[in-house]
Enzyme design. Structure first.
Site, PDB file in Angstrom:
ATOM      1  N   ASP A 138       4.455  -6.904   9.361  1.00 52.69           N
ATOM      2  CA  ASP A 138       5.562  -6.671  10.284  1.00 52.69           C
ATOM      3  C   ASP A 138       5.677  -7.730  11.514  1.00 52.69           C
ATOM      4  O   ASP A 138       6.692  -7.997  11.874  1.00 52.69           O
ATOM      5  CB  ASP A 138       5.724  -5.178  10.825  1.00 52.69           C
ATOM      6  CG  ASP A 138       6.185  -4.195   9.734  1.00 52.69           C
ATOM      7  OD1 ASP A 138       6.857  -4.667   8.758  1.00 52.69           O
ATOM      8  OD2 ASP A 138       5.691  -2.966   9.714  1.00 52.69           O
ATOM      9  N   ASP A 143       0.484  -3.768  11.979  1.00 50.34           N
ATOM     10  CA  ASP A 143       0.661  -4.245  10.562  1.00 50.34           C
ATOM     11  C   ASP A 143       1.140  -5.694  10.765  1.00 50.34           C
ATOM     12  O   ASP A 143       2.031  -6.162  11.254  1.00 50.34           O
ATOM     13  CB  ASP A 143       2.140  -3.480  10.509  1.00 50.34           C
ATOM     14  CG  ASP A 143       2.460  -3.594   8.864  1.00 50.34           C
ATOM     15  OD1 ASP A 143       2.629  -4.615   8.412  1.00 50.34           O
ATOM     16  OD2 ASP A 143       2.578  -2.718   8.231  1.00 50.34           O
ATOM     17  N   THR A 167      -1.700   7.532  -0.247  1.00 51.86           N
ATOM     18  CA  THR A 167      -2.726   7.363  -1.032  1.00 51.86           C
ATOM     19  C   THR A 167      -3.625   5.825  -0.610  1.00 51.86           C
ATOM     20  O   THR A 167      -4.650   5.661  -0.800  1.00 51.86           O
ATOM     21  CB  THR A 167      -2.394   7.107  -2.488  1.00 51.86           C
ATOM     22  OG1 THR A 167      -1.789   5.989  -2.783  1.00 51.86           O
ATOM     23  CG2 THR A 167      -1.834   8.342  -2.993  1.00 51.86           C
ATOM     24  N   ARG A 184       0.859  -1.191  -0.018  1.00 48.99           N
ATOM     25  CA  ARG A 184       0.203   0.005  -0.100  1.00 48.99           C
ATOM     26  C   ARG A 184       0.925   1.178   0.035  1.00 48.99           C
ATOM     27  O   ARG A 184       1.881   1.200   0.896  1.00 48.99           O
ATOM     28  CB  ARG A 184      -0.848   0.041   1.331  1.00 48.99           C
ATOM     29  CG  ARG A 184      -2.020  -0.842   1.417  1.00 48.99           C
ATOM     30  CD  ARG A 184      -3.125  -0.718   2.094  1.00 48.99           C
ATOM     31  NE  ARG A 184      -2.654  -0.048   3.605  1.00 48.99           N
ATOM     32  CZ  ARG A 184      -3.446   0.009   4.553  1.00 48.99           C
ATOM     33  NH1 ARG A 184      -4.621   0.220   4.528  1.00 48.99           N
ATOM     34  NH2 ARG A 184      -3.198   0.384   5.911  1.00 48.99           N
TER      35      ARG A 184
HETATM   36  C1  PRP Z   1      -1.339  -4.930   4.276  1.00 47.66           C
HETATM   37  C2  PRP Z   1      -2.113  -6.515   4.244  1.00 47.66           C
HETATM   38  C3  PRP Z   1      -2.657  -6.211   3.193  1.00 47.66           C
HETATM   39  C4  PRP Z   1      -3.104  -4.814   2.826  1.00 47.66           C
HETATM   40  C5  PRP Z   1      -4.607  -4.531   3.336  1.00 47.66           C
HETATM   41  O1  PRP Z   1      -0.225  -5.284   3.373  1.00 47.66           O
HETATM   42  O2  PRP Z   1      -1.201  -7.362   4.467  1.00 47.66           O
HETATM   43  O3  PRP Z   1      -2.201  -6.686   2.041  1.00 47.66           O
HETATM   44  O4  PRP Z   1      -2.071  -4.083   3.938  1.00 47.66           O
HETATM   45  O5  PRP Z   1      -4.872  -3.195   3.152  1.00 47.66           O
HETATM   46  P1  PRP Z   1      -6.108  -2.505   2.279  1.00 47.66           P
HETATM   47  O6  PRP Z   1      -7.111  -3.704   2.368  1.00 47.66           O
HETATM   48  O7  PRP Z   1      -6.090  -1.356   2.511  1.00 47.66           O
HETATM   49  O8  PRP Z   1      -5.276  -2.876   0.763  1.00 47.66           O
HETATM   50  P2  PRP Z   1       0.933  -4.023   3.155  1.00 47.66           P
HETATM   51  O9  PRP Z   1       0.760  -2.919   2.132  1.00 47.66           O
HETATM   52  O10 PRP Z   1       1.176  -3.426   4.711  1.00 47.66           O
HETATM   53  O11 PRP Z   1       2.070  -4.803   2.630  1.00 47.66           O
HETATM   54  P3  PRP Z   1       2.937  -5.982   3.607  1.00 47.66           P
HETATM   55  O12 PRP Z   1       2.245  -7.224   3.521  1.00 47.66           O
HETATM   56  O13 PRP Z   1       4.243  -6.217   2.715  1.00 47.66           O
HETATM   57  O14 PRP Z   1       3.481  -5.495   4.815  1.00 47.66           O
HETATM   58  N1  URA Z   2      -2.533  -3.768   6.968  1.00 44.67           N
HETATM   59  C1  URA Z   2      -2.174  -4.126   8.073  1.00 44.67           C
HETATM   60  O1  URA Z   2      -1.170  -4.907   8.129  1.00 44.67           O
HETATM   61  N2  URA Z   2      -2.897  -3.884   9.190  1.00 44.67           N
HETATM   62  C2  URA Z   2      -3.934  -2.844   9.164  1.00 44.67           C
HETATM   63  O2  URA Z   2      -4.358  -2.527  10.195  1.00 44.67           O
HETATM   64  C3  URA Z   2      -4.173  -2.322   7.834  1.00 44.67           C
HETATM   65  C4  URA Z   2      -3.519  -2.848   6.538  1.00 44.67           C
END
Ligand code: PRP
Ligand code: URA
Length: 209
Positions: A203, A200, A108, A104
């Site tokens: 993480d 997160d 945005t 993400r």
């Molecule tokens: C997080 C999560 C989803 C997304 C959800 O990933 O694992 O993929 O955010 O958010 P959304 O519904 O608003 O799209 P992130 O972008 O943090 O990436 P990561 O899994 O690499 O940490």
């Molecule tokens: N992605 C995450 O990992 N946690 C949240 O709360 C939202 C998006």
């Protein structure tokens, strides 16, 4: 259709409380994500078609029912979706696995694609799409769009925590995709994080913060 595992289930409420706790460490966090993913898989596979067969128990012959594991593919939305894979392959070990890399944009909140690799015969398989978090729904919706462009006909989305905003987006854009979550939370905060959520997911699964 949106199905929530936690409704009227005391043990799931207990597991989710440990998962949400900021003091829970990486090892236990990962184990719980996989454990809940297994339970979600049982729910999502409840209604699939089986093939009838005859089996012989130590006592007698009887009718049996077998799942054709070659009809399914697990697609993980990177990174956090990978945290659910072991929980699913534990119960459907022969399913093929694909990956969609999205992150993400922090300002945005729009998903940005950086990787895409799915089984060659994906259009002939039912897809179980995995991501622990459904927040705005942007990442899930983008993944569903990419899979539909490949010709995939049936998709089920499995997540641990779903925000109402993400559920609404998927229900409007892809009403044919059923959502299986462990719990539906209250809302998103101004940074797009689920409240109360678990922070997160990526993480916490990989210990990167
Ligand atoms: C997080 C999560 C989803 C997304 C959800 O990933 O694992 O993929 O955010 O958010 P959304 O519904 O608003 O799209 P992130 O972008 O943090 O990436 P990561 O899994 O690499 O940490
Ligand atoms: N992605 C995450 O990992 N946690 C949240 O709360 C939202 C998006």
């Amino acid at each position: 259709m949106t199905y929530s595992l936690e409704k009227n289930n005391a043990l799931i409420k207990h597991k989710l409380s440990i998962l949400r706790n900021k003091k829970t460490g990486t090892k236990e966090f990962r184990e719980l994500i996989n454990e809940i993913a297994t339970l979600l898989c049982y729910e999502a596979m409840k209604d699939v078609k089986l093939e009838e067969c005859t089996i012989e128990t130590p006592i007698c012959k009887t009718k049996g029912y077998l799942l054709d594991e070659n009809k399914y593919a697990f697609i993980s939305i990177l990174r956090a979706g990978n945290g659910m894979i072991d929980g699913l392959t534990k119960v459907i070990p022969n399913a093929k696995i694909g990956h969609i890399g999205l992150y993400r944009n922090e300002e945005t909140l729009e998903p940005v694609k950086y990787y895409y690799k799915v089984p060659k015969d994906i259009k002939n398989r039912e897809v179980i799409l995995l991501d622990p978090m459904l927040a705005t729904g942007g990442s899930a919706a983008e993944s569903i769009k990419l899979l539909k462009e490949e010709g995939v006909k049936k998709i089920k989305f499995l997540c641990i925590i779903a925000a109402p905003e993400g559920i609404t987006k998927l229900q409007i854009e892809y009403p044919d995709v059923d959502i299986y979550c462990a719990v539906i939370d209250e809302c998103l905060n101004e940074n797009g994080y689920i409240v109360p959520g678990l922070g997160d997911a990526g993480d916490r699964i990989f210990g990167t913060k």
